[in-house]
Design a protein around this motif. Structure first.
Motif, PDB file in Angstrom:
ATOM      1  N   ILE A 124       1.753  43.900  10.557  1.00 13.23           N
ATOM      2  CA  ILE A 124       1.812  44.824  11.683  1.00 13.23           C
ATOM      3  C   ILE A 124       3.229  45.347  11.794  1.00 13.23           C
ATOM      4  O   ILE A 124       4.190  44.572  11.823  1.00 13.23           O
ATOM      5  N   THR A 125       3.383  46.651  11.845  1.00 18.45           N
ATOM      6  CA  THR A 125       4.708  47.250  11.986  1.00 18.45           C
ATOM      7  C   THR A 125       5.178  47.119  13.427  1.00 18.45           C
ATOM      8  O   THR A 125       4.489  47.550  14.358  1.00 18.45           O
ATOM      9  N   VAL A 126       6.332  46.494  13.628  1.00 18.50           N
ATOM     10  CA  VAL A 126       6.920  46.335  14.964  1.00 18.50           C
ATOM     11  C   VAL A 126       8.355  46.864  14.899  1.00 18.50           C
ATOM     12  O   VAL A 126       9.252  46.214  14.405  1.00 18.50           O
ATOM     13  N   GLY A 127       8.550  48.087  15.398  1.00 15.38           N
ATOM     14  CA  GLY A 127       9.861  48.711  15.288  1.00 15.38           C
ATOM     15  C   GLY A 127      10.190  48.985  13.844  1.00 15.38           C
ATOM     16  O   GLY A 127       9.395  49.585  13.106  1.00 15.38           O
ATOM     17  N   ASP A 128      11.362  48.520  13.399  1.00 12.51           N
ATOM     18  CA  ASP A 128      11.744  48.709  12.003  1.00 12.51           C
ATOM     19  C   ASP A 128      11.431  47.477  11.164  1.00 12.51           C
ATOM     20  O   ASP A 128      11.918  47.338  10.043  1.00 12.51           O
ATOM     21  N   ARG A 129      10.630  46.589  11.701  1.00  9.92           N
ATOM     22  CA  ARG A 129      10.270  45.366  10.989  1.00  9.92           C
ATOM     23  C   ARG A 129       8.750  45.288  10.820  1.00  9.92           C
ATOM     24  O   ARG A 129       8.009  46.134  11.306  1.00  9.92           O
ATOM     25  N   VAL A 130       8.316  44.247  10.117  1.00  4.04           N
ATOM     26  CA  VAL A 130       6.891  44.005   9.922  1.00  4.04           C
ATOM     27  C   VAL A 130       6.607  42.557  10.303  1.00  4.04           C
ATOM     28  O   VAL A 130       7.371  41.649   9.957  1.00  4.04           O
ATOM     29  N   VAL A 158       1.565  52.841  26.526  1.00  2.00           N
ATOM     30  CA  VAL A 158       2.635  52.014  27.083  1.00  2.00           C
ATOM     31  C   VAL A 158       3.077  51.062  25.976  1.00  2.00           C
ATOM     32  O   VAL A 158       2.262  50.304  25.442  1.00  2.00           O
ATOM     33  N   ASP A 159       4.348  51.090  25.616  1.00  2.00           N
ATOM     34  CA  ASP A 159       4.845  50.288  24.501  1.00  2.00           C
ATOM     35  C   ASP A 159       5.010  48.827  24.886  1.00  2.00           C
ATOM     36  O   ASP A 159       5.549  48.499  25.959  1.00  2.00           O
ATOM     37  N   LEU A 160       4.575  47.930  23.991  1.00  2.00           N
ATOM     38  CA  LEU A 160       4.788  46.504  24.174  1.00  2.00           C
ATOM     39  C   LEU A 160       6.178  46.079  23.729  1.00  2.00           C
ATOM     40  O   LEU A 160       6.680  45.042  24.164  1.00  2.00           O
ATOM     41  N   ARG A 161       6.791  46.881  22.857  1.00  2.23           N
ATOM     42  CA  ARG A 161       8.093  46.538  22.289  1.00  2.23           C
ATOM     43  C   ARG A 161       9.039  47.717  22.407  1.00  2.23           C
ATOM     44  O   ARG A 161       8.607  48.868  22.586  1.00  2.23           O
ATOM     45  N   ASP A 162      10.327  47.425  22.278  1.00  4.49           N
ATOM     46  CA  ASP A 162      11.308  48.507  22.276  1.00  4.49           C
ATOM     47  C   ASP A 162      11.438  49.091  20.873  1.00  4.49           C
ATOM     48  O   ASP A 162      10.692  48.700  19.960  1.00  4.49           O
ATOM     49  N   GLY A 163      12.360  50.009  20.677  1.00  3.56           N
ATOM     50  CA  GLY A 163      12.496  50.681  19.388  1.00  3.56           C
ATOM     51  C   GLY A 163      12.872  49.762  18.248  1.00  3.56           C
ATOM     52  O   GLY A 163      12.645  50.094  17.077  1.00  3.56           O
ATOM     53  N   LEU A 164      13.449  48.594  18.561  1.00  4.71           N
ATOM     54  CA  LEU A 164      13.830  47.632  17.534  1.00  4.71           C
ATOM     55  C   LEU A 164      12.723  46.610  17.259  1.00  4.71           C
ATOM     56  O   LEU A 164      12.894  45.714  16.431  1.00  4.71           O
ATOM     57  N   GLY A 165      11.608  46.734  17.981  1.00  2.00           N
ATOM     58  CA  GLY A 165      10.512  45.800  17.785  1.00  2.00           C
ATOM     59  C   GLY A 165      10.609  44.551  18.633  1.00  2.00           C
ATOM     60  O   GLY A 165       9.815  43.616  18.452  1.00  2.00           O
ATOM     61  N   ILE A 166      11.546  44.520  19.583  1.00  2.90           N
ATOM     62  CA  ILE A 166      11.703  43.359  20.452  1.00  2.90           C
ATOM     63  C   ILE A 166      10.707  43.462  21.612  1.00  2.90           C
ATOM     64  O   ILE A 166      10.598  44.512  22.239  1.00  2.90           O
ATOM     65  N   PRO A 167       9.970  42.396  21.912  1.00  9.92           N
ATOM     66  CA  PRO A 167       9.003  42.446  23.022  1.00  9.92           C
ATOM     67  C   PRO A 167       9.678  42.810  24.340  1.00  9.92           C
ATOM     68  O   PRO A 167      10.758  42.308  24.656  1.00  9.92           O
TER      69      PRO A 167
END
Length: 396
Positions: free
Chosen positions: A335-341, A75-84
């Motif tokens: 930590i990689t979150v979407g397309d960001r770190v 289950v993802d904590l963030r969307d594809g852009l790394g937004i919670p």
């Protein structure tokens, strides 16, 4: 433990003891506690299992199972852009996965992430309890409280509701690394003993690392009776925790809230840093707020975002020249979150304890906090990203 020695009380509608009866297994790594939790699930559910976890990169490396008996889903904590994502969306996804799992005839091993490395929460306890009520014989819940940013009463309630709880003596608590533990409700231990399962795990667990009722199941071929190093690490960690809990709760909240507010304010002044906003459902929780998630804005160039973030972390972690403080903040790994770190910057229990100690010496609150954010003010003088290690000072 003597069960008759505890006073029976109500805990969220569940009859429980003032201190819930539980067994504790200690291990030197989270991986071993994961193996034990899965072994317990297999022993009790006696069917195929679907392990439902939240984003592994932000939890304690608790990757979903990949064995013939256990399938894993995330289950993802963030969307594809790394937004919670919103808590309701996370819970909805988890409930749908659990419903599909149970309809297929399988059992569910549901992970309830208390706090992630970036201060987010996974599947809520309310949603987890709803699944347990719907199918108590085919659902096991594991609360991942390994960040240590959990209140003792929450752990008591989790155990009272029949959930296993994963904890650690390091991270927020500030004890030595390699000190993990799995708390297992006593009723669950008794059920395993009565079922006489043929469950064994291959992990370096000493015989006395496991509770007596589970030793023949979980450490049948243990090469040692005890692990003195692990015992010493937990002794040190528990001392840190006891000292922290001895501080007045209001003061603990004030220190953590001040840290969060000051760190966010100073980080927001830099063009090369973005500060992740607080989740709306965590605004009143200083333990989670004391994780300040920094998102470096990668400049143009050949370096990948993860490499850039790693370099920035090294600069942030470097001690400032001439600094003689005892503040213990921590800059986590990228930590990689979407397309960001993201770089999690967090407070710790020892930091709170040291501020409290200075207050006991008669210093005012601002003076007592000064070693924690002394160099935050100095960082305004820096013009280079690589000089931004003055953003925060901490003991490595």
């Amino acid at each position: 433990k003597q069960k008759t020695a505890y006073e029976i009380k109500e805990c969220d509608g569940v009859q429980t003891c003032a201190l819930p009866i539980y067994a504790m297994l200690i291990a030197s790594a989270f991986l071993f506690t994961a193996l034990v939790a899965r072994a317990i699930a297999r022993a009790l559910l006696r069917r195929e299992i679907v392990e439902i976890v939240t984003t592994p990169a932000e939890s304690t490396q608790f990757h979903p199972g990949k064995t013939p008996e256990i399938a894993g889903v995330v289950v993802d904590l963030r969307d594809g852009l790394g937004i919670p994502r919103e808590q309701t969306d996370i819970d909805t996804d988890a409930l749908q996965l659990c419903e599909a799992t149970l309809e297929s005839g399988a059992g569910a091993l549901l992970h309830c992430l208390d706090t992630s490395k970036t201060g987010l929460s996974g599947i809520s306890r309310g949603a987890a309890r709803a699944v347990m009520r719907a199918a108590p014989a085919r659902t096991i819940v594991l609360v991942d409280a390994s960040e240590g940013r959990v209140y003792p009463n929450e752990v008591k309630r989790d155990l009272a509701h029949g959930m296993m709880v994963l904890v650690t003596g390091s991270l927020f608590i500030g004890g030595p690394p390699f000190s993990a533990a799995l708390l297992v409700p006593d009723a669950m231990v008794e059920a395993i003993a009565e079922s006489a399962p043929d469950e064994h795990i291959e992990a370096p667990i000493a015989r006395f690392d496991a509770p007596r009722a589970l030793r023949s199941r979980l450490a049948p071929n243990a090469g040692a009776l005890a692990n003195p190093g692990l015992g010493l690490r937990w002794t040190a960690a528990l001392r840190e925790l006891e000292d922290y809990l001895a501080i007045d709760e209001t003061l603990r909240r004030d220190i953590l809230e001040t840290f969060s507010r000051k760190a966010r304010s100073m980080a927001s002044r830099y063009a090369f840093l973005s500060v992740e906003p607080l989740p709306l459902d965590d605004l009143d929780d200083p333990l989670r707020e004391s994780i300040v998630t920094l998102v470096p804005l990668t400049p143009g160039g050949p370096r990948k975002p993860i490499e850039y973030a790693a370099g920035l972390r090294a600069a942030l972690a470097a001690p400032c020249p001439g600094f003689e403080g005892d503040a213990r903040c921590h800059v986590g790994r990228p930590i990689t979150v979407g397309d960001r770190v993201a770089l999690p910057l967090s407070a710790s229990a020892p930091m709170v304890r040291e501020v409290s100690r200075r207050l006991d010496m008669g210093l005012g609150f601002d003076r007592a906090m000064s070693p924690v954010f002394r160099d935050l003010g100095r960082s305004e003088e820096h013009t280079s990203e690589l000089q931004s290690h003055s953003f925060i000072s901490y003991a490595v």
